[in-house]
Write a protein that holds these residues in place. Structure first.
Motif, PDB file in Angstrom:
ATOM      1  N   GLY A  55      -1.331   9.721 -12.532  1.00 20.60           N
ATOM      2  CA  GLY A  55      -2.351  10.559 -11.773  1.00 20.60           C
ATOM      3  C   GLY A  55      -2.005  12.061 -11.960  1.00 20.60           C
ATOM      4  O   GLY A  55      -2.827  12.825 -11.544  1.00 20.60           O
ATOM      5  N   THR A  77      -4.099   3.593 -10.277  1.00 18.04           N
ATOM      6  CA  THR A  77      -3.201   4.884 -10.605  1.00 18.04           C
ATOM      7  C   THR A  77      -3.836   5.980 -10.183  1.00 18.04           C
ATOM      8  O   THR A  77      -3.255   7.084 -10.103  1.00 18.04           O
ATOM      9  N   SER A  78      -4.917   6.241  -9.589  1.00 16.76           N
ATOM     10  CA  SER A  78      -5.882   7.200  -9.398  1.00 16.76           C
ATOM     11  C   SER A  78      -5.244   7.838  -8.209  1.00 16.76           C
ATOM     12  O   SER A  78      -4.942   7.247  -7.100  1.00 16.76           O
ATOM     13  N   GLN A  79      -5.303   9.163  -8.005  1.00 16.34           N
ATOM     14  CA  GLN A  79      -5.141   9.933  -6.906  1.00 16.34           C
ATOM     15  C   GLN A  79      -6.241  10.235  -5.761  1.00 16.34           C
ATOM     16  O   GLN A  79      -6.006  10.754  -4.824  1.00 16.34           O
TER      17      GLN A  79
END
Length: 321
Positions: free
Chosen positions: A189, A22-24
């Motif tokens: 994020g 889910t990280s940007q």
């Protein structure tokens, strides 16, 4: 990396903290390292506070499941026991974890590559600097724009006097992804970026303007900051007291001025700095400039001496100014 040939005898074994599904930013770090796989090989990870989700993500990246960890403390401890343990770690977590993760990594004997903004307090930075010097390790910050050829060309031209004396620098970073408040409550994020307990005391100044300020120092290292005047706004009211727009006026020694504007509620793309010599004349920075056919225009150095700055978004493990 220039054409893919190795520059060191073997790649660094690196691990990552955060940067999960889910990280940007996590995918940018991994792809940057993959482009330079003669220098970095992802070996271990603590991807997520949800261990099962992080482990599944690591398996989908074809990583060794035994080297996927529930948290960075476990990763540092277990990797230290291995003869092939990680040598560097990438901190790609929300802001509030940067300091403690960096400190733990240095104490574990690891080089550190950390997302920006680095820390919340100057004192934390000074402590980490002292610890890194004591341990003989390097702490890098992810300023991916430093690899842009245009910026290096601008720096070279300015330092060599190609456009005369710089009297004003205008910096703008217009970014559209944060103009929709829906993500503030629904996108993992983005949610932490509008939570003061996790992002700190600033939103766009810490998230975006740290890039533009770094670029200005890279391009015009001769300008030394003296005073700052800042006007912050929260166009999306639920984000207050965090700002999603800001105007910053910076006064430099010898009376040079720099104007900076980071903004989220603005459709469009990030801009590059413009350097103004005397209004209305502006520098048009195109082409290789005055470096000459035997020089690298990004650094103004002979090609055989070119510094290792990576355009992939990952800084090399070298000390930088």
């Amino acid at each position: 990396m220039l054409i893919g040939e190795k520059k060191i005898e073997r790649p660094f074994r690196w691990g990552i903290v955060g940067g999960g599904k889910t990280s940007q930013v996590g995918y940018k770090h991994r792809l940057g390292a993959m482009r330079d796989n003669t220098s970095f090989v992802l070996t271990a990870a603590a991807f997520d506070i949800d261990f099962e989700r992080g482990r599944e993500f690591g398996k989908n990246l074809c990583m060794d499941e035994t080297r996927l960890y529930p948290d960075y403390q476990t990763m540092f401890a277990e990797e230290a026991k291995r003869p092939d343990g990680i040598e560097a770690v990438d901190i790609a977590t929300p802001n509030f974890l940067h300091y403690e993760a960096c400190k733990a990594a240095l104490e574990a004997g690891l080089h550190v590559i950390c997302e920006k903004p680095l820390f919340f307090e100057v004192e934390q930075g000074l402590e980490i600097q002292k610890l890194a010097e004591e341990k003989g390790k390097i702490v890098c910050v992810d300023y991916g724009f430093s690899g842009f050829d245009l910026l290096s060309q601008m720096r070279h031209m300015i330092l060599n006097g190609a456009i005369g004396e710089v009297t004003m620098v205008d910096l703008r970073y217009a970014h559209g992804f944060g103009c929709d408040p829906t993500g503030d409550t629904q996108a993992e994020g983005q949610m932490w970026r509008v939570n003061p307990a996790k992002v700190g005391r600033s939103f766009v100044l810490g998230d975006l303007s740290t890039h533009t300020f770094y670029m200005s120092e890279m391009i015009c290292p001769q300008l030394k900051l003296k005073q700052v005047l800042c006007d912050r706004q929260s166009f999306i009211k639920t984000r207050a007291p965090l700002e999603d727009n800001a105007y910053v006026l910076m006064r430099f020694l010898r009376q040079r001025r720099r104007h900076e504007q980071p903004a989220h509620p603005h459709r469009g793309h990030q801009g590059v700095p413009g350097v103004e010599r005397h209004a209305p004349r502006r520098a048009a920075l195109r082409g290789p400039g005055p470096a000459g056919p035997d020089s690298d225009p990004r650094h103004g150095l002979p090609l055989r001496r070119r510094a290792g700055v990576r355009a992939s978004g990952r800084p090399a493990l070298h000390r930088t100014h």
